[in-house]
Design a protein around this motif. Structure first.
Motif, PDB file in Angstrom:
ATOM      1  N   ALA A  30      95.510  50.582  12.565  1.00  0.00           N
ATOM      2  CA  ALA A  30      95.512  51.548  11.567  1.00  0.00           C
ATOM      3  C   ALA A  30      96.055  51.201  10.125  1.00  0.00           C
ATOM      4  O   ALA A  30      95.643  51.725   9.145  1.00  0.00           O
ATOM      5  CB  ALA A  30      96.579  52.490  12.104  1.00  0.00           C
ATOM      6  N   THR A  31      96.513  49.775  10.100  1.00  0.00           N
ATOM      7  CA  THR A  31      96.800  49.233   8.739  1.00  0.00           C
ATOM      8  C   THR A  31      95.862  48.337   8.081  1.00  0.00           C
ATOM      9  O   THR A  31      95.346  48.962   7.016  1.00  0.00           O
ATOM     10  CB  THR A  31      97.984  48.459   8.731  1.00  0.00           C
ATOM     11  N   VAL A  32      95.181  47.485   8.910  1.00  0.00           N
ATOM     12  CA  VAL A  32      93.958  46.877   8.124  1.00  0.00           C
ATOM     13  C   VAL A  32      92.813  47.560   7.992  1.00  0.00           C
ATOM     14  O   VAL A  32      91.915  47.047   7.300  1.00  0.00           O
ATOM     15  CB  VAL A  32      93.767  45.608   9.029  1.00  0.00           C
ATOM     16  N   ARG A  33      92.605  48.664   8.660  1.00  0.00           N
ATOM     17  CA  ARG A  33      91.583  49.654   8.351  1.00  0.00           C
ATOM     18  C   ARG A  33      91.549  50.575   7.370  1.00  0.00           C
ATOM     19  O   ARG A  33      90.730  51.610   7.219  1.00  0.00           O
ATOM     20  CB  ARG A  33      90.881  49.797   9.910  1.00  0.00           C
ATOM     21  N   SER A  34      92.553  50.679   6.599  1.00  0.00           N
ATOM     22  CA  SER A  34      92.957  51.783   5.857  1.00  0.00           C
ATOM     23  C   SER A  34      93.572  51.468   4.473  1.00  0.00           C
ATOM     24  O   SER A  34      93.498  52.408   3.542  1.00  0.00           O
ATOM     25  CB  SER A  34      93.612  52.817   6.813  1.00  0.00           C
ATOM     26  N   ALA A  35      94.300  50.282   4.421  1.00  0.00           N
ATOM     27  CA  ALA A  35      94.630  50.110   3.290  1.00  0.00           C
ATOM     28  C   ALA A  35      94.853  48.310   3.236  1.00  0.00           C
ATOM     29  O   ALA A  35      94.646  47.941   3.864  1.00  0.00           O
ATOM     30  CB  ALA A  35      96.070  50.558   3.289  1.00  0.00           C
ATOM     31  N   GLU A  36      95.350  48.053   2.045  1.00  0.00           N
ATOM     32  CA  GLU A  36      95.564  46.709   1.669  1.00  0.00           C
ATOM     33  C   GLU A  36      96.739  46.235   2.596  1.00  0.00           C
ATOM     34  O   GLU A  36      97.685  47.009   2.696  1.00  0.00           O
ATOM     35  CB  GLU A  36      96.194  46.565   0.116  1.00  0.00           C
ATOM     36  N   VAL A  93      89.914  50.229  -7.311  1.00  0.00           N
ATOM     37  CA  VAL A  93      90.803  51.710  -7.363  1.00  0.00           C
ATOM     38  C   VAL A  93      89.626  52.435  -6.751  1.00  0.00           C
ATOM     39  O   VAL A  93      88.496  52.443  -7.195  1.00  0.00           O
ATOM     40  CB  VAL A  93      91.068  52.181  -8.585  1.00  0.00           C
ATOM     41  N   TYR A  94      90.041  53.281  -5.694  1.00  0.00           N
ATOM     42  CA  TYR A  94      89.027  54.232  -5.157  1.00  0.00           C
ATOM     43  C   TYR A  94      89.672  55.465  -4.811  1.00  0.00           C
ATOM     44  O   TYR A  94      90.975  55.785  -4.964  1.00  0.00           O
ATOM     45  CB  TYR A  94      88.518  53.621  -3.915  1.00  0.00           C
ATOM     46  N   GLU A  95      88.651  56.557  -4.636  1.00  0.00           N
ATOM     47  CA  GLU A  95      89.007  57.950  -4.559  1.00  0.00           C
ATOM     48  C   GLU A  95      88.413  58.435  -3.099  1.00  0.00           C
ATOM     49  O   GLU A  95      87.274  58.744  -3.166  1.00  0.00           O
ATOM     50  CB  GLU A  95      88.640  58.883  -5.687  1.00  0.00           C
ATOM     51  N   ALA A  96      89.197  58.612  -2.216  1.00  0.00           N
ATOM     52  CA  ALA A  96      88.892  58.982  -0.816  1.00  0.00           C
ATOM     53  C   ALA A  96      88.079  60.464  -0.879  1.00  0.00           C
ATOM     54  O   ALA A  96      87.313  60.619  -0.011  1.00  0.00           O
ATOM     55  CB  ALA A  96      89.815  59.004   0.186  1.00  0.00           C
ATOM     56  N   ALA A  97      88.626  61.380  -1.745  1.00  0.00           N
ATOM     57  CA  ALA A  97      88.124  62.695  -1.587  1.00  0.00           C
ATOM     58  C   ALA A  97      86.700  62.878  -2.065  1.00  0.00           C
ATOM     59  O   ALA A  97      85.993  63.768  -1.766  1.00  0.00           O
ATOM     60  CB  ALA A  97      88.936  63.451  -2.563  1.00  0.00           C
ATOM     61  N   VAL A 155      86.352  53.947  -7.935  1.00  0.00           N
ATOM     62  CA  VAL A 155      86.563  54.236  -9.461  1.00  0.00           C
ATOM     63  C   VAL A 155      86.391  53.204 -10.479  1.00  0.00           C
ATOM     64  O   VAL A 155      85.896  53.299 -11.581  1.00  0.00           O
ATOM     65  CB  VAL A 155      88.123  55.042  -9.426  1.00  0.00           C
ATOM     66  N   SER A 156      87.149  52.001 -10.070  1.00  0.00           N
ATOM     67  CA  SER A 156      86.911  50.767 -11.070  1.00  0.00           C
ATOM     68  C   SER A 156      87.284  49.502 -10.143  1.00  0.00           C
ATOM     69  O   SER A 156      87.875  49.685  -9.045  1.00  0.00           O
ATOM     70  CB  SER A 156      87.994  51.027 -12.240  1.00  0.00           C
ATOM     71  N   SER A 169     103.968  33.464   1.457  1.00  0.00           N
ATOM     72  CA  SER A 169     104.703  34.762   1.165  1.00  0.00           C
ATOM     73  C   SER A 169     103.574  35.839   0.745  1.00  0.00           C
ATOM     74  O   SER A 169     103.684  36.514  -0.177  1.00  0.00           O
ATOM     75  CB  SER A 169     105.675  34.480  -0.050  1.00  0.00           C
ATOM     76  N   PRO A 170     102.648  36.411   1.710  1.00  0.00           N
ATOM     77  CA  PRO A 170     101.631  37.104   1.346  1.00  0.00           C
ATOM     78  C   PRO A 170     102.263  38.427   1.220  1.00  0.00           C
ATOM     79  O   PRO A 170     103.276  38.781   1.939  1.00  0.00           O
ATOM     80  CB  PRO A 170     100.945  37.278   2.500  1.00  0.00           C
ATOM     81  N   ALA A 171     101.987  39.346   0.417  1.00  0.00           N
ATOM     82  CA  ALA A 171     102.361  40.917   0.130  1.00  0.00           C
ATOM     83  C   ALA A 171     101.321  41.681  -0.325  1.00  0.00           C
ATOM     84  O   ALA A 171     100.338  41.168  -0.990  1.00  0.00           O
ATOM     85  CB  ALA A 171     103.521  40.682  -0.914  1.00  0.00           C
ATOM     86  N   VAL A 172     101.785  43.156  -0.155  1.00  0.00           N
ATOM     87  CA  VAL A 172     100.792  44.103  -0.481  1.00  0.00           C
ATOM     88  C   VAL A 172     101.304  44.377  -2.160  1.00  0.00           C
ATOM     89  O   VAL A 172     102.238  44.318  -2.504  1.00  0.00           O
ATOM     90  CB  VAL A 172     100.960  45.580  -0.002  1.00  0.00           C
ATOM     91  N   GLU A 173     100.159  44.004  -2.952  1.00  0.00           N
ATOM     92  CA  GLU A 173     100.381  43.729  -4.442  1.00  0.00           C
ATOM     93  C   GLU A 173      99.583  44.549  -5.253  1.00  0.00           C
ATOM     94  O   GLU A 173      99.518  44.001  -6.674  1.00  0.00           O
ATOM     95  CB  GLU A 173     100.375  42.277  -4.850  1.00  0.00           C
ATOM     96  N   GLY A 174      98.900  45.539  -4.745  1.00  0.00           N
ATOM     97  CA  GLY A 174      98.067  46.373  -5.540  1.00  0.00           C
ATOM     98  C   GLY A 174      96.596  46.002  -5.786  1.00  0.00           C
ATOM     99  O   GLY A 174      95.905  46.370  -6.761  1.00  0.00           O
ATOM    100  N   ARG A 175      96.169  45.258  -4.866  1.00  0.00           N
ATOM    101  CA  ARG A 175      94.502  44.876  -5.028  1.00  0.00           C
ATOM    102  C   ARG A 175      93.766  45.972  -4.487  1.00  0.00           C
ATOM    103  O   ARG A 175      92.509  46.004  -5.106  1.00  0.00           O
ATOM    104  CB  ARG A 175      94.306  43.702  -3.884  1.00  0.00           C
ATOM    105  N   ILE A 176      94.096  46.880  -3.752  1.00  0.00           N
ATOM    106  CA  ILE A 176      93.423  48.029  -3.190  1.00  0.00           C
ATOM    107  C   ILE A 176      94.263  49.275  -3.577  1.00  0.00           C
ATOM    108  O   ILE A 176      95.372  49.157  -2.846  1.00  0.00           O
ATOM    109  CB  ILE A 176      92.814  48.025  -2.023  1.00  0.00           C
ATOM    110  N   VAL A 177      93.777  49.929  -4.615  1.00  0.00           N
ATOM    111  CA  VAL A 177      94.739  51.348  -4.722  1.00  0.00           C
ATOM    112  C   VAL A 177      93.780  52.588  -4.636  1.00  0.00           C
ATOM    113  O   VAL A 177      92.729  52.678  -5.005  1.00  0.00           O
ATOM    114  CB  VAL A 177      94.963  51.081  -6.265  1.00  0.00           C
ATOM    115  N   LYS A 178      94.527  53.574  -3.700  1.00  0.00           N
ATOM    116  CA  LYS A 178      93.813  54.683  -3.472  1.00  0.00           C
ATOM    117  C   LYS A 178      94.438  55.654  -4.400  1.00  0.00           C
ATOM    118  O   LYS A 178      95.518  56.090  -4.537  1.00  0.00           O
ATOM    119  CB  LYS A 178      94.361  55.093  -1.876  1.00  0.00           C
ATOM    120  N   LYS A 179      93.413  56.400  -5.056  1.00  0.00           N
ATOM    121  CA  LYS A 179      93.794  57.521  -6.189  1.00  0.00           C
ATOM    122  C   LYS A 179      93.735  58.515  -5.756  1.00  0.00           C
ATOM    123  O   LYS A 179      93.286  59.257  -4.653  1.00  0.00           O
ATOM    124  CB  LYS A 179      92.528  57.405  -7.238  1.00  0.00           C
TER     125      LYS A 179
END
Length: 499
Positions: free
Chosen positions: A317-323, A414-418, A426-427, A489-499
């Motif tokens: 559910a994580t790797v198929r939906s978000a960074e 940046v993407y917009e799911a709707a 988006v960008s 030290s991998p981390a979620v850092e805003g590479r993929i942003v859901k608007k």
């Protein structure tokens, strides 16, 4: 008084003539499994030893049983990465299903391995929508199966995943539309005398619903979505058993068979059971073999190569939906390995489905658990327009947690799911600068995606800078990345942003 008795007699006689004669009542237990490729299961649940124990116990009761396997068996487990699924066939042969249909992961190692594995099966193989390059039946396969349980004739049509062309590697094998083929074969089975028609199918929710709404199929035994599902709408029953045999669904269906004026009528109703295999004692015979496999893996793979200071999450559910931090680790490894500007890899290619705590010592086994397919790292020359089209494809199945969801490196998206499919991005930034659709970039990805897998058809037109013949295994690239650093030290850092 005598006249009254005569009238009563004739009324009773007339009722007997008009009443249907109940020939027999019979109950059949339909056992269903799907999406089981890890011989050990998830640990406290599942695995082949527990699944085989359930099947053997049901058969030992002495009643009528039909055991259907809805596919995804020979891949993508860790052990399958070593023996290309040979062990899963051997373990399934120890409690063979009455019918099996291939899932998309049966084709992960290509058509030659698929045919070899299927030739080793000691159980009926069904796939009405599968043909060889010449349009002929695959050896050892049939379209349908008619089996008898007492006086009941049960027709089964097998349907392999028609998404396999982009979700796996069936090569030159021909796979047609599962829904259209299934409904046509269901009619044929009914015309051939089937009292009850079963679709054993590796298909998504949409196809399953369409099969149910057709009213041509009585029972749908499905896989692919890996849901725990039992459903009955008064006309059609549907069942699916989650994954790895963590749970096993059983439908006990009672049939009332009657005949009147030469016309046979079969009425039925289901009762569902869900077996939590946490409470199942593993089959001793199968466990001997799985213990051997576990010892082999432990010896070869339980070697630490580095430590993560941050938590990693590879749950489906994580790797198929978000960074995801795990996705960033893999994408960064690919990008560095081939010195590319950016990297895109599909979230569905990460298969561990687990969490690693901060401080975890990463082993070879961990890496291969996440990347079991044996994919190789490709380097392509692409335009910005290609990257944009690829990202649009990556976000096109977010409603269904599609495996094509992108995990990226060198990009900020940046993407917009709707928004409608194809218009969601988006960008995009590359190395902090806006993407130039006309510019050329180098891109790291896996060979599956480079060949158009998971809908990334746009990559087929790209110029390969590193071919499959010369490429290294993705898993080796990730191992090298971790080994070189020792601490990551991998981390979620805003590479993929859901608007």
């Amino acid at each position: 008084m005598k006249a009254f008795h005569r009238l009563a007699f004739f009324a009773a006689f007339a009722w007997l003539l008009s009443a249907p004669a109940l020939a027999e009542q019979v109950t059949v237990s339909f056992i269903q499994t799907n999406d089981i490729d890890k011989f050990e299961g998830s640990g406290e649940r599942g695995g082949f030893a527990r699944l085989n124990a359930v099947v053997k116990a049901e058969r030992a009761k002495g009643g009528h049983v039909v055991y259907g396997h809805a596919g995804d068996m020979i891949s993508p487990s860790l052990m399958s990465g070593l023996d290309k699924g040979e062990h899963t066939i051997a373990l399934t042969n120890m409690a063979p299903p009455d019918a099996f249909t291939p899932g998309n992961h049966e084709y992960d190692f290509g058509p030659e391995i698929f045919l070899k594995r299927m030739s080793e099966a000691k159980f009926p193989l069904l796939a009405a929508n599968l043909r060889d390059p010449d349009g002929k039946l695959i050896p050892n396969f049939t379209d349908t199966l008619m089996i008898e349980r007492g006086p009941l004739k049960i027709g089964i049509v097998g349907l392999t995943s028609d998404e396999s062309g982009h979700a796996s590697s069936p090569g030159n094998l021909k796979i047609t539309n599962a829904l259209e083929t299934g409904l046509a074969k269901a009619k044929e089975l009914r015309e051939a005398g089937a009292d009850f028609v079963v679709a054993l199918t590796h298909s998504g929710r949409g196809e399953d619903r369409a099969m149910a709404e057709s009213r041509l199929i009585d029972l749908i035994m499905t896989g692919h979505d890996q849901d725990l599902l039992v459903n009955y709408d008064g006309r059609v029953a549907t069942m699916e058993s989650y994954e790895q045999a963590d749970y096993v669904t059983i439908a006990d269906i009672t049939f009332d068979i009657s005949e009147k004026d030469g016309k046979r009528t079969v009425k039925w109703h289901p009762s569902f059971r869900v077996i939590d295999t946490k409470d199942v004692t593993p089959d001793p015979e199968t466990k001997v073999e799985t213990d051997k496999l576990a010892a082999m893996l432990a010896k070869e793979l339980d070697v630490a190569i580095g430590t993560t200071t941050t938590a990693l999450d590879s749950r489906r559910a994580t790797v198929r939906s978000a960074e995801a931090a795990m996705g960033n680790l893999v994408a960064d490894s690919l990008r560095e390995a081939v010195k590319a500007d950016v990297a895109i890899t599909n979230g569905g290619g990460l298969r561990g489905n687990k969490e690693y705590p901060a401080g975890h010592a990463i082993t070879r086994k961990d890496v291969l658990t996440e990347l079991p397919f044996g994919n190789r790292t490709m380097k392509l020359q692409v335009t910005g327009a290609t990257i944009l089209a690829a990202l649009e494809n990556g976000f096109s199945e977010i409603e269904d947690n599609g495996g094509r969801f992108p995990q990226v490196s060198g990009l900020k998206v940046v993407y917009e799911a709707a928004k409608p499919k194809g218009q969601r991005v988006v960008s995009v930034e590359v190395d902090g600068k806006p993407l130039d659709v006309a510019a050329k970039y180098t891109l790291a990805t896996n060979d599956f995606m480079a060949n158009g897998g998971d809908g990334y058809a746009v990559f087929r037109e790209a110029k390969p800078l590193l071919t499959v013949r010369d490429a290294k295994l993705m898993a080796n690239d990730v191992m090298a990345y971790v080994t070189q650093r020792k601490t990551i030290s991998p981390a979620v850092e805003g590479r993929i942003v859901k608007k």
